[in-house]
Structure formats: structure tokens, C-alpha cells
Motif scaffolding. Structure first.
Motif: not given
Length: 205
Positions: A71-80, A103-112, A139-147
Motif C-alpha cells: 500500500e503506497v501513498g500519503l498521510s495528510f491533514k486538512p488545515l480547513e 482512511k481516518d487514522v484516528a478512528a482507525n476507519q476506512i472511509l472509502r 489525519i487521513y491516508t490515501i493509498t493504493m494496492k500495487t506490486n
């Protein structure tokens, strides 16, 4: 004769009063700097600016592991407060069933989880999605599954200073971790970025 003179004077007075009234009724001129215009919020795509600011765009390799997915991508935080409404990905291969997870990191929950058809290698694929509401300072993450994906470094392989702020987003770190079936793993990396997985954020208030 006196009556005629009186009427002339009265007429002159009425004309003078009428002129004075017209002068007082002139509209007030509003100076340009006094006019307030509310600018609309604009779409923000952080990845390219992130690569430029960190220097991850200086050197590129291909990363391939036929025996394991990452799983590769970014973790990020909206400032607004805002919404994530578009996903953009680029791969060195065709992948008609690419899974992208937000994903919502704090809630340990997949949003979509979105499936994207990458039908052309080395070209950006764009998918508009039903907007996902994102809260300010979470804090959220966006990742994609790839090899098989791009792996980007600085030329000296050093770790840049993180996080970085780009517009209304704080990019915390790249994500590169073994794929987890529950999609919750959020391990980070410092001296390289694996991708490409980008998104569009729109501030809403």
C-alpha cells in the motif's frame, strides 16, 4: 410694479433652491478598495508540489515485487474543513482493478475504497468520486494496492524535512507498507516516496 419685482425675486429663489438640492443629491462614489469580494475556494492537488518541495522528484526508479503487494501513498491533514472528490493515479503498468483506500487514522476507519481502471501505463488516470467530507486537523491516508510502482528519491537519498504545508493541506509523510486485508496499516517512510497516488481537495468553509 412692486408685485412684478417680488415675483421675479421669488422665481430666482426657487431656481437657486432647486439647484442647491440637485447638488446635495449627488450619489456617493464607492472607492474600489472599499468593495469586498468573497473569492471562491479552489481545487487543490498536492502531490506535484509535495514532490517538488521535498526533492523526491530528483531521482526515480521502478519498484516491483511479484510475490507481495504494497500500500503506497500519503498521510495528510486538512488545515480547513473540506471534501476529497477526485482521485488521480499513475502506474508504470496497466491495472484494470487498482484499489485506492482513504482512511481516518484516528478512528482507525476506512472511509472509502475505490476501484480504478488504469488502462494506460505511464499516464495519469483520473476518477471523480462521491465527495468524502474531511474534518479540519484530522489525519487521513490515501493509498493504493500495487506490486509495481514508481519509487522517488532525492539524489543523495537523504530524508527531507517533513511535514510540509501545501495550500490548505499538511502532507505528513509518504506511506509504503505491506498490504493489509483490513486496509488499516498506516506505516510511513522518510527517504523515498512510492506512488503515484494523488487527490483533489476542495475547502468548503
Amino acid at each position: 410694479m412692486k408685485n412684478i419685482v417680488f415675483l421675479i425675486l421669488l422665481s430666482f429663489s426657487l431656481i437657486t433652491i432647486s439647484c442647491s438640492t440637485d447638488e446635495i443629491a449627488e450619489p456617493e462614489v464607492v472607492k474600489p478598495e472599499e468593495i469586498q469580494v468573497n473569492e471562491p475556494f479552489v481545487d487543490e492537488n498536492p502531490l506535484q508540489n509535495f514532490l517538488n518541495l521535498t526533492g523526491y522528484n530528483q531521482h526515480q526508479l521502478l519498484s516491483c515485487d511479484l510475490n507481495a503487494f504494497e500500500e503506497v501513498g500519503l498521510s495528510f491533514k486538512p488545515l480547513e474543513k473540506g471534501v476529497l472528490h477526485t482521485i488521480m493515479v499513475k502506474l508504470p503498468i496497466i491495472n484494470t482493478n487498482l484499489l485506492v483506500t482513504i482512511k481516518d487514522v484516528a478512528a482507525n476507519q476506512i472511509l472509502r475504497i475505490e476501484t480504478i481502471n488504469v488502462d494506460t501505463a505511464n499516464m495519469e488516470t483520473i476518477k471523480a468520486i462521491v465527495p468524502i467530507e474531511l474534518d479540519k486537523n484530522k489525519i487521513y491516508t490515501i493509498t493504493m494496492k500495487t506490486n509495481l510502482h514508481y519509487k522517488r528519491f532525492r539524489t543523495d537519498y537523504s530524508q527531507p524535512q517533513l511535514p510540509v504545508i501545501i495550500g490548505n493541506l499538511q502532507i505528513i509523510s509518504p506511506i509504503s507498507t505491506e498490504f493489509s486485508p483490513d486496509g488499516i496499516t498506516t506505516g510511513g517512510t522518510g527517504n523515498f516516496y512510492s506512488g503515484d497516488c494523488d487527490f483533489t481537495f476542495l475547502r468548503t468553509e
